[in-house]
Scaffold this motif. Structure first.
Motif, short mmCIF file in Angstrom:
data_model
loop_
_atom_site.label_atom_id
_atom_site.label_comp_id
_atom_site.label_asym_id
_atom_site.label_seq_id
_atom_site.Cartn_x
_atom_site.Cartn_y
_atom_site.Cartn_z
N ARG A 87 -1.58 8.80 5.60
CA ARG A 87 -2.00 7.87 6.66
C ARG A 87 -1.86 8.49 8.04
O ARG A 87 -2.65 8.19 8.94
CB ARG A 87 -1.17 6.59 6.56
N SER A 127 0.82 -1.22 0.00
CA SER A 127 0.00 0.00 0.00
C SER A 127 0.85 1.26 0.00
O SER A 127 0.35 2.35 -0.31
CB SER A 127 -0.93 0.00 1.21
N TYR A 155 -5.39 4.98 3.28
CA TYR A 155 -4.46 5.03 2.17
C TYR A 155 -5.08 5.80 1.01
O TYR A 155 -6.29 5.68 0.75
CB TYR A 155 -4.08 3.63 1.69
#
Length: 562
Positions: free
Chosen positions: A452, A425, A458
């Motif tokens: 974040r 991610s 995300y």
């Protein structure tokens, strides 16, 4: 018994000409060289390129600094190769574009020697009355023109240096010469000086002087070293890998390993464990990082483990955890000794607070980018930036960047290619495609990390497989409506899918965030007049009360003093 050497160097430059080169000799005291031995080097900037003298000086400085910062577990060849890459990157970084320098370097350790060179600087060995050229010039002949230099530090995107090695013998004399020296003196004249059996300093001085007298067209530099006494053969003489530092089972709390008492397990992941420990030799509190035994069969893992140590020694920044050098010979297993810092994992802090306030996130992002900038300044791409690799030092309100094992160092290719790691991610899209990494790769991860910090989410959602699929960026306002649009725009640009559309450098990203921070401070300042009016009203009543008390005090004193 140690290796005894006699060393010296000398340099000559024609009058009214700036020096284009430099020489270096380092012979550390026994026990203080980290097992690296002696280093001699010379470099000369290419005359028709910019900043010739500066290129040579930067190359030699970076070479020496990197070489003596190399981890104890690295083989001699690996330490020199990566130091040459560091010197190459140093010449490329900053300064005028196009500068370059030829160089020659010689390492003597134990009973072996190792040489590296690029260009037409040369290394010679005088043994048994025979002078032998160990290197070959990297020149391309051109009709009716000077030959073209084919290899040099800073000349191309990567450096393809040449390496040679061999056994030492007592009485050996090595010479390192720049083109100005050996172009003016043929091998016979050089051998005549060596036959006199003089000291190394005298040899270097005589050769440089005679080169100048013979009409050396430019800078003439000479390094000389004589092997006086060899030590007994040791395992270090034949070490070719990090196999000497063996994998061991992670220690139990309370045990002592190599003089470090393990006090507490502070962090555990699939690939490593970090312990708080006490150094019984000096009483210092340190952190010990041990690899997980499951990585035992991965040869690259040991190299990446020691790569992190090397970077931690070379790059000095308040937001990077410093790797410490154990006393030579002390460490017998594969682990890294680091400074110990009390702190809270940033990932835990984000979860606990449900996302950080914008002001706090901006302050931490500034520190994160400062650490990244320090790494990039040394040619290091982190490649694995994420909140799990950030530690918040509450006592000093300081962010610390960890996880350097996946870094790419000065175009180093082993184990540091464009493949994606497990933290998908945070990974830039180009990593999923196996493309080359760059500073913009880290900028993407930094943007995701800041996103974040604030939202706990995300920008493209959680990525659960090592492949990139077309996804739309989700504004931070979807999660936190109070996030300024200007801040979201800055983060969006850092997280662009196309690397060319991201910020070109960490400095640009940091500058954009600073402008947002300044705007937020300005908005807070603009709200003060209303507060000041309230304060003014309050102050009027305060003065009324004070005036009444003062009047009462005066009346009391008038009565009391009658």
């Amino acid at each position: 018994m140690q290796l005894f050497l006699d060393t010296g160097h000398s340099e000559r430059t024609p009058r009214q000409e700036p020096p284009r080169g430099t020489c270096l000799e380092i012979v550390p005291e026994t026990g203080r060289d980290g097992g690296r031995g002696a280093l001699l080097a010379c470099a000369e900037g290419i005359a028709d390129r910019p900043e010739a003298e500066k290129a040579a000086r930067i190359a030699i400085t970076a070479l020496a600094d990197s070489y003596y910062a190399a981890p104890e577990g690295w083989a001699l060849r690996q330490a020199l190769e990566e130091s040459v890459r560091a010197a190459h990157q140093a010449v490329l970084a900053g300064g005028e574009r196009g500068r370059a320098a030829v160089f020659a370097a010689l390492v003597l350790r134990g009973r072996r020697w190792l040489a590296a060179h690029a260009g037409h600087a040369r290394i010679w060995l005088f043994r048994d009355h025979e002078l032998r050229l160990l290197t070959r010039d990297h020149l391309i002949p051109r009709p009716r023109r000077r030959p073209e230099i084919a290899k040099a530090l800073g000349l191309a995107s990567e450096i393809d240096a040449e390496y040679h090695s061999g056994e030492l013998a007592e009485g050996d004399v090595f010479l390192l010469t720049t083109p100005g020296a050996h172009d003016a003196l043929d091998a016979a004249r050089m051998r005549g000086v060596l036959e006199a059996d003089a000291g190394a300093e005298h040899i270097a001085e005589t050769l440089a002087t005679r080169a100048q007298e013979a009409g050396a067209p430019g800078y003439a530099g000479v390094c000389a070293v004589r092997v006086e006494k060899l030590p007994p053969e040791s395992i270090a003489d034949t070490r070719e890998s990090v196999a000497d530092l063996a994998f061991v089972e992670p220690p139990e709390v309370g045990t002592i390993i190599d003089g470090f008492r393990v006090d507490k397990l502070v962090y555990r992941s699939r690939r490593y464990r970090i312990y708080k420990a006490a150094d019984t030799e000096n009483g210092a509190t340190v952190a010990l990082k041990f690899p997980d035994p499951s990585c035992r069969e991965d040869p690259e893992y040991a190299r990446s483990f020691l790569r992190e140590e090397w970077i931690g020694r070379r790059v000095d920044n308040a937001h990077l955890v410093k790797a410490l050098r154990p006393r030579p010979g002390r460490r017998r297993a594969l682990y890294v000794v680091m400074e110990y810092h009390e702190g809270e994992p940033l990932a835990k802090r984000i979860r606990r607070k449900g996302g950080l306030p914008v002001e706090e996130a901006l302050r931490l992002a500034e520190q994160m980018l400062e650490a990244l900038g320090a790494l990039h300044g040394h040619g290091v791409i982190h490649r694995d930036l994420r909140v799990n690799h950030l530690l918040y030092d509450k006592a000093h309100r300081r962010l610390l960047l960890l996880g350097l094992g996946e870094s790419r160092v000065e175009a180093l290719k082993e184990g540091a290619d464009g493949s994606a790691t497990s933290a998908w991610s945070y990974q830039a899209p180009e990593l999923f495609e196996g493309k080359a990494v760059s500073e913009r790769t880290d900028i993407y991860s930094a943007g995701v990390t800041l996103y974040r910090m604030i939202t706990g989410e995300y920008p493209y959602g959680r990525i659960r497989a090592p492949r990139w699929e077309d996804r739309a960026y989700r504004s931070m306002n979807e999660w936190k409506p109070d996030v300024p649009e200007a801040l979201d725009a800055v983060v969006r640009r850092a997280c662009e899918v196309n690397p060319s559309e991201r910020y070109a450098s960490v400095a640009q990203f940091a500058s954009a965030l600073a402008r947002v921070g300044a705007e937020l401070s300005g908005n807070r300042y603009e709200t003060r007049p209303h507060g000041e009016r309230e304060t003014s009203d309050g102050s009027r009543w305060t003065w009324v009360v004070l005036a009444s008390l003062l009047a009462g005090l005066v009346a009391y004193l008038a009565v009391a003093l009658r």
